[in-house]
Design a protein around this motif. Structure first.
Motif, short mmCIF file in Angstrom:
data_model
loop_
_atom_site.label_atom_id
_atom_site.label_comp_id
_atom_site.label_asym_id
_atom_site.label_seq_id
_atom_site.Cartn_x
_atom_site.Cartn_y
_atom_site.Cartn_z
N SER A 185 -10.06 7.09 2.05
CA SER A 185 -9.83 7.52 3.44
C SER A 185 -8.38 7.30 3.85
CB SER A 185 -10.77 6.74 4.38
OG SER A 185 -10.54 7.12 5.72
N SER A 186 -7.83 6.14 3.51
CA SER A 186 -6.44 5.85 3.86
C SER A 186 -5.47 6.72 3.06
CB SER A 186 -6.13 4.37 3.61
OG SER A 186 -6.86 3.55 4.49
N LEU A 187 -5.76 6.92 1.79
CA LEU A 187 -4.90 7.77 0.96
C LEU A 187 -4.85 9.19 1.51
CD1 LEU A 187 -6.06 6.54 -2.56
CD2 LEU A 187 -3.80 6.16 -1.55
N PHE A 243 -2.81 9.27 4.83
CA PHE A 243 -1.37 9.14 4.62
C PHE A 243 -0.78 10.40 4.00
CE2 PHE A 243 -1.73 4.88 5.91
CZ PHE A 243 -0.46 4.34 6.03
N TRP A 244 -1.57 11.10 3.19
CA TRP A 244 -1.10 12.37 2.62
C TRP A 244 -0.97 13.43 3.71
CZ3 TRP A 244 -4.81 16.42 0.28
CH2 TRP A 244 -4.08 17.55 -0.14
N LEU A 245 -1.99 13.53 4.57
CA LEU A 245 -2.05 14.64 5.52
C LEU A 245 -1.31 14.38 6.83
CD1 LEU A 245 -5.79 15.69 5.06
CD2 LEU A 245 -3.76 16.73 4.03
N ARG A 246 -1.08 13.14 7.14
CA ARG A 246 -0.46 12.80 8.43
C ARG A 246 0.87 13.52 8.69
NH1 ARG A 246 1.34 6.68 9.55
NH2 ARG A 246 2.54 7.23 7.70
N PRO A 247 1.78 13.62 7.71
CA PRO A 247 3.05 14.32 7.99
C PRO A 247 2.87 15.79 8.32
CG PRO A 247 3.22 12.99 5.99
CD PRO A 247 1.77 13.04 6.35
N TYR A 248 1.68 16.33 8.04
CA TYR A 248 1.43 17.75 8.28
C TYR A 248 0.58 17.98 9.53
CZ TYR A 248 3.07 17.53 3.52
OH TYR A 248 3.82 17.25 2.40
N GLY A 249 0.51 16.97 10.40
CA GLY A 249 -0.10 17.15 11.70
C GLY A 249 -1.57 16.81 11.80
N PHE A 250 -2.18 16.31 10.72
CA PHE A 250 -3.61 15.95 10.76
C PHE A 250 -3.76 14.51 11.25
CE2 PHE A 250 -3.32 19.38 7.72
CZ PHE A 250 -4.45 20.15 7.99
N PHE A 276 0.84 -1.21 0.00
CA PHE A 276 0.00 0.00 0.00
C PHE A 276 0.87 1.26 0.00
CE2 PHE A 276 -1.72 3.51 2.48
CZ PHE A 276 -2.84 3.81 1.73
N THR A 277 1.94 1.24 0.80
CA THR A 277 2.81 2.41 0.88
C THR A 277 3.40 2.74 -0.48
OG1 THR A 277 3.37 1.93 3.18
CG2 THR A 277 4.87 3.36 1.98
#
Length: 439
Positions: A260-262, A265-272, A227-228
């Motif tokens: 939802s997962s995509l 994973f996109w927003l997670r590095p930006y604190g979401f 997936f990654t």
């Protein structure tokens, strides 16, 4: 077990006999087993122990036990005395979390000072299952099922393929002494509840329950890696970058399986977090244009059929420009201040401004625009709210907050980077021009 251990560390190239490591030891069964295996495998090591001072005399006896063991092996022994309760209280964290922070911070400091090749810890197969199940109970995503890796940075876990039962049998067969921590038998903590109650009940369902769990986790980990890789391809194809913003078509997102997962994973590095990602997805599904979502560092705006992500603008203190200044600096870049005779070609780049110098009064002021600000845009006769002006230009909300204005005696002369005011424009009658040029 010795042969299996040596074969494992050789096949995985986990440990190098030509280097010296730091063995983190509590004196318990697992770390004493590991120390014995390292000795038989001829892996050089030094011993590190943290006395957390949580169990009175027992803690001191653990330390003394390890000191004698280190002396019998002829290896350096390092001990750190920690005031764990005070550390936990000062940081408002649990005693367990405090012990973890103290332990790993000191291990790394010691490893660096001693120039050792890594920190070896005694986590094993049963610890791995407990960790993954705890992650699931916390509501983890796919990465929580990865569990612990055999090597992560300086941390090395060479016992992960071996079970608690194998370790116990090896220790008993080889008459290896260890110290028993009585707190391990208590069920006050989640991990101990899992270890002594929940997981044994789960394993009793079928003879192969434990092995099947491990196999399932391994397959899920491999699926997660796939997936990654797919996510990276999707991100590179679908997300555009422009002027410091990242832009994703809402339709592209909604049409993709696993949206939802995509999105997460996109927003997670930006604190979401995952809950925010779900809220954003639902806002896209209901076409809630204009909605804003904020993390500690970034702002996401649903703008028509796009998701626009940008860093939160930093606090901007207004600046003053005197008549003798030759430049000024904004977060967006540096600007030159040039004074010209009106015999030059007009610069129509919106990043720059050519103003009638004689209509301006110094000092000029630059600040962030405010609600209620008005100006007469170049070519217009009536004043317009800057908020409406920016809407007309379709400036994304994530960019609006950072827009600044140049002011002369209370009048806006330039919405920087967008439009000068009509009253401040250079005309045929202009004799001197103030040229603000972005470098």
């Amino acid at each position: 077990m010795v042969e299996a251990f040596i074969r494992h560390i050789r096949n995985k190239s986990i440990l190098d006999p030509s280097k010296t490591y730091l063995l983190a030891s509590s004196g318990g069964m697992d770390s004493m087993c590991l120390g014995n295996l390292l000795t038989k495998a001829e892996i050089p090591f030094e011993i590190a122990h943290v006395n957390f001072q949580l169990r009175g005399e027992d803690s001191n006896q653990d330390e003394e036990f390890l000191r004698k063991w280190a002396n019998s092996l002829g290896v350096p022994f390092h001990v750190h005395h920690a005031d764990t309760y005070t550390f936990a209280s000062e940081r408002n964290i649990s005693t367990q979390m405090a012990a973890r922070e103290i332990r790993y911070d000191w291990f790394e400091k010691l490893r660096s000072e001693r120039n050792l090749a890594g920190i070896i810890v005694a986590h094993h197969e049963d610890d791995q299952i407990e960790t993954i199940v705890l992650n699931l109970l916390r509501g983890t995503g796919i990465e929580g099922i990865y569990g612990m890796s055999e090597r992560r940075g300086w941390l090395i876990r060479p016992l992960l393929p071996f079970s608690r039962k194998e370790i116990q049998e090896f220790v008993l067969e080889n008459k290896i002494e260890w110290r028993e921590d009585s707190s391990n038998e208590k069920t006050d903590y989640k991990r101990n509840k899992l270890r002594h109650i929940s997981l044994p009940a789960l394993y009793s369902v079928a003879d192969d329950a434990k092995s099947n769990l491990l196999n399932s986790f391994a397959r899920l980990k491999d699926t997660g890696k796939a997936f990654t890789s797919l996510f990276e391809n999707w991100k590179n194809e679908k997300i555009e970058e422009s002027e410091g913003m990242q832009i994703l078509s809402a339709n592209d997102l909604l049409r993709t399986a696993g949206s939802s997962s995509l999105l997460y994973f996109w927003l997670r590095p930006y604190g979401f977090n995952s809950a925010q990602a779900q809220d954003i997805l639902e806002a896209c599904q209901f076409s809630e244009s204009g909605k804003l979502f904020e993390s500690s560092t970034h702002l996401l705006n649903i703008d028509r059929d796009q998701l626009i992500l940008a860093p939160l603008p930093g606090e901007f203190d207004s600046i003053s420009i005197s008549e003798n200044d030759i430049d000024f600096l904004l977060p967006e870049g540096k600007y030159e201040l040039l004074k010209l005779e009106n015999k030059v070609a007009l610069d129509r780049n919106k990043q720059n401004a050519m103003l009638d110098l004689e209509r301006l009064s110094f000092p000029l002021k630059i600040r962030t625009w405010q609600e209620g600000d008005r100006f007469i845009p170049l070519g217009m006769k009536n004043a317009k709210k800057i908020s409406d002006f920016l809407i007309d230009l379709k400036v994304p909300v994530v960019k609006k907050r950072a827009v600044k204005v140049l002011i002369s005696e209370g009048q806006i002369a330039w919405v920087i980077g967008h439009r000068i005011a009509d009253w401040a424009k250079s005309t045929a009658a202009t004799r001197k021009i103030l040229y603000l040029k972005k470098q």
